[in-house]
Motif scaffolding. Structure first.
Motif, mmCIF file in Angstrom:
data_model
loop_
_atom_site.group_PDB
_atom_site.id
_atom_site.type_symbol
_atom_site.label_atom_id
_atom_site.label_comp_id
_atom_site.label_asym_id
_atom_site.label_seq_id
_atom_site.Cartn_x
_atom_site.Cartn_y
_atom_site.Cartn_z
ATOM 1 N N GLN A 318 -9.880 -14.876 -0.566
ATOM 2 C CA GLN A 318 -10.066 -16.297 -0.860
ATOM 3 C C GLN A 318 -11.473 -16.609 -1.376
ATOM 4 O O GLN A 318 -11.684 -17.641 -2.011
ATOM 5 C CB GLN A 318 -9.783 -17.135 0.386
ATOM 6 N N PHE A 319 -12.438 -15.714 -1.116
ATOM 7 C CA PHE A 319 -13.800 -15.918 -1.603
ATOM 8 C C PHE A 319 -14.130 -15.030 -2.798
ATOM 9 O O PHE A 319 -15.296 -14.878 -3.155
ATOM 10 C CB PHE A 319 -14.806 -15.641 -0.474
ATOM 11 N N GLY A 320 -13.114 -14.416 -3.398
ATOM 12 C CA GLY A 320 -13.352 -13.598 -4.582
ATOM 13 C C GLY A 320 -13.303 -12.106 -4.284
ATOM 14 O O GLY A 320 -12.865 -11.676 -3.210
ATOM 15 N N GLU A 321 -13.749 -11.317 -5.260
ATOM 16 C CA GLU A 321 -13.681 -9.857 -5.143
ATOM 17 C C GLU A 321 -14.624 -9.346 -4.056
ATOM 18 O O GLU A 321 -15.562 -10.025 -3.655
ATOM 19 C CB GLU A 321 -14.063 -9.227 -6.489
ATOM 20 N N PHE A 322 -14.339 -8.119 -3.582
ATOM 21 C CA PHE A 322 -15.143 -7.516 -2.527
ATOM 22 C C PHE A 322 -16.271 -6.678 -3.138
ATOM 23 O O PHE A 322 -16.064 -5.961 -4.119
ATOM 24 C CB PHE A 322 -14.279 -6.636 -1.624
ATOM 25 N N LYS A 323 -17.449 -6.759 -2.534
ATOM 26 C CA LYS A 323 -18.606 -5.998 -2.994
ATOM 27 C C LYS A 323 -19.188 -5.225 -1.814
ATOM 28 O O LYS A 323 -18.669 -5.287 -0.694
ATOM 29 C CB LYS A 323 -19.658 -6.933 -3.602
ATOM 30 N N PHE A 324 -20.251 -4.512 -2.059
ATOM 31 C CA PHE A 324 -20.873 -3.704 -1.012
ATOM 32 C C PHE A 324 -22.373 -3.945 -1.007
ATOM 33 O O PHE A 324 -23.004 -4.089 -2.063
ATOM 34 C CB PHE A 324 -20.590 -2.212 -1.248
ATOM 35 N N ASN A 325 -22.938 -4.018 0.190
ATOM 36 C CA ASN A 325 -24.374 -4.165 0.365
ATOM 37 C C ASN A 325 -24.804 -3.252 1.504
ATOM 38 O O ASN A 325 -24.219 -3.295 2.594
ATOM 39 C CB ASN A 325 -24.737 -5.625 0.664
ATOM 40 N N SER A 326 -25.796 -2.396 1.253
ATOM 41 C CA SER A 326 -26.200 -1.403 2.254
ATOM 42 C C SER A 326 -26.718 -2.058 3.529
ATOM 43 O O SER A 326 -26.443 -1.590 4.645
ATOM 44 C CB SER A 326 -27.263 -0.468 1.679
#
Length: 591
Positions: A318-326
């Motif tokens: 619902q908040f958009g695509e998934f990303k990654f942060n170390s």
């Protein structure tokens, strides 16, 4: 044969009240199903006690992603949190460890993120803004039918949520694999009461400060809430309340039922909520939001009702695509390791409170597997945190003597409804802080007693165990206190590394847990002396009869809802989160 008394309820159902000493411990056991109306009210009691905590965690998430001023986004985060709490609670009781447990939002996943987010100012800067985040802003605006903030700022917020979501999904996967591979079942050979009890005890020590936020508004109201609940479930524990009922078959009459004990905490909350309403009307509490007593007013957070939407259903992405942060991933992994240890301790504490045998390995593995999987789903939905076992609700089991799994299934359903119908849950969020503080006092106080009672299986007359327990607790108190008092507990010149180490050292669990686990596994001691043997469950134990003086039910309550012939399949020997039942000629077929 045990002597039982039948009590006919108003809806015509018969409730058995056992007069033997064994049945005096619990009114409803894990597998028993109370009447529907009793189940709903008990579920509401369990849910209300921790509802405000869910709001606080969702607000922490909003602060971590730089959206503390956006009320509509905070409403969506709260809705997502409540729905996932309900889903995870149902999954844990039906599929997971199958003990009566409530799964709530874990602040452990957010607090490390707040520290890491403060390492540099770029976390809330426009540097991370991209087209995907801008698209998510447009979708969110459409979803809530209104403007939720300026585009640049909301693009940054959406990007932060997306990074947190992706990192939580990965951490949840690792969490689930601990149970899927059976690693948890292997680790509990080395993690016993001497490790678990100091870990949870240190959590209670450091949770005092946030609890004071609730009680400082009005100590008299807080102690009134505690006093009413304690009077009902302790002082009147042996008294049966006379209740007038009417049924078509027998007309009007009086029955005896421990209603005051079953609903002790709920009665105390409602009574003192009404008392706060009266004192608010009389002007006894300050109307200045900067004064602590303002939070004792019943209208202190009334705007939440107006701001929450009528209907909202969270969904993955619902908040958009998934990303990654170390940094976000590191904070989630730290919280995951702490959560696993807490869950192991809570499983044993719940089993003790519910008077059932300790959970076998397959149930432990399945519980951690479900927690990890639901953490992945929470990340996909965008909650910003995982869900974990709430010890306070275990304390409520001991206080009310209601351990029915049906109650917690109903609690899960109520939380889903709370999340979908926002204004309904907002009403309960307005409960004055000192009333909630009193309920927290009771829940956590009783839970602490249950946790400490796990030491009864440890030989505390042994100088070995006394030394390990004392050292672990004292180290766990000193190291975090020192790390929080000094400006730079670690100074290597690398600011990012120094802040992360400061966060690790300031964690109330970490130092004490490492000390306890290391000493318990390196200092010579027998399994019986360490209490490990009491927590180990062999295949023979699962098939043997349990001691009715100690337990109300056997190991069958931990079995998954699968056909018995499946559990006798040879393939089950290789699935660590499912039990394997050896087929024998005289095998007893479970219903």
């Amino acid at each position: 044969m045990e002597k039982k008394t039948k009590i006919e309820e108003a809806d015509g159902q018969n409730v058995s009240v056992d007069n033997t000493e064994k049945r005096k411990h619990l009114i409803y056991t894990v597998s028993e199903r109370p009447p529907v109306h009793i189940t709903i009210v008990c579920a509401l009691q369990q849910g209300l006690m921790v509802l405000a905590s869910q709001l606080i965690v969702s607000l922490l998430v909003a602060e971590a992603v730089c959206a503390s001023e956006n009320n509509l986004l905070k409403a969506r985060l709260l809705s997502s949190t409540l729905v996932m709490n309900g889903i995870t609670t149902i999954a844990m009781n039906v599929i997971g460890v199958r003990l009566p447990l409530f799964q709530g939002a874990m602040a452990d996943y957010v607090i490390p993120l707040l520290i890491i987010a403060s390492i540099d100012g770029s976390f809330c800067s426009p540097l991370y803004t991209n087209e995907a985040s801008t698209t998510a802003v447009a979708n969110m605006t459409f979803a809530v039918n209104g403007t939720i903030g300026d585009g640049d700022h909301m693009a940054r917020v959406m990007n932060n949520i997306q990074m947190l979501s992706g990192s939580l999904i990965l951490a949840g996967f690792i969490h689930a694999m601990l149970g899927f591979t059976g690693l948890i079942g292997f680790l509990i050979r080395y993690i016993g009461p001497i490790t678990i009890v100091p870990t949870i005890l240190l959590l209670f020590v450091f949770i005092v400060k946030p609890v004071l936020k609730y009680v400082e508004a009005s100590w008299p109201i807080t102690m009134s809430t505690v006093g009413v609940a304690v009077f009902l479930f302790l002082y009147l524990s042996k008294w049966q309340m006379p209740i007038p009922v009417w049924t078509p078959s027998q007309g009007c009459r009086i029955i005896r039922y421990p209603l005051h004990q079953v609903f002790a905490i709920l009665i105390s909350i409602l009574f003192n909520w009404g008392l706060c309403a009266l004192l608010t009307h009389l002007g006894a509490f300050s109307s200045d939001p900067n004064e602590p007593s303002f939070n004792a007013r019943t209208d202190a957070r009334s705007e939440i009702i107006a701001e929450n939407p009528w209907f909202m259903f969270p969904y993955p992405g619902q908040f958009g695509e998934f990303k990654f942060n170390s940094g976000a991933f590191l904070s989630c992994m730290i919280a995951t390791l702490v959560s696993v240890l807490d869950s192991i301790g809570d499983y044993y504490a719940c089993a003790k409170a519910a008077r059932v045998p300790p959970p076998p390995r397959h149930a432990m593995n399945r519980g951690i597997l479900v927690e990890g999987f639901c953490s992945m789903v929470s990340g996909a939905v965008g909650c910003g945190h995982a869900t974990g076992t709430y010890g306070g609700n275990i304390g409520a089991i001991s206080a009310t003597r209601v351990a029915s799994r049906s109650v917690f299934l109903c609690t899960g359903i109520l939380y889903i409804l709370f999340g979908v119908f926002g204004k309904f849950s907002a009403i309960f969020i307005t409960i004055p802080y000192p009333v909630l503080g009193g309920a927290i006092f009771v829940m956590l106080g009783v839970c602490l007693g249950v946790v400490v009672s796990n030491l009864e299986v440890v030989d505390m007359s042994s100088s070995r165990n006394i030394a390990i327990f004392g050292l672990a607790v004292f180290i766990g108190l000193c190291v975090p206190t020192w790390a929080q008092r000094v400006k730079n507990p670690v100074d290597t010149g690398n600011q990012t590394f120094d802040r992360i180490m400061a966060m690790l050292l300031g964690n109330p669990h970490l130092a004490g847990t490492i000390a306890a686990c290391f000493l318990d596994n390196t200092v010579p001691g027998t399994p019986e002396e360490r209490g490990i043997s009491a927590w180990q469950v062999s295949e023979d134990d699962e098939t043997a009869e349990v001691d009715p003086e100690k337990f109300d039910e056997g190991y069958t309550l931990y079995e998954p809802l699968l056909p018995q012939r499946w559990l006798r399949s040879p393939w089950m020997k290789y699935i660590p989160f499912l039990p394997y039942k050896r087929p024998t000629s005289g095998a007893h077929k479970s219903v």
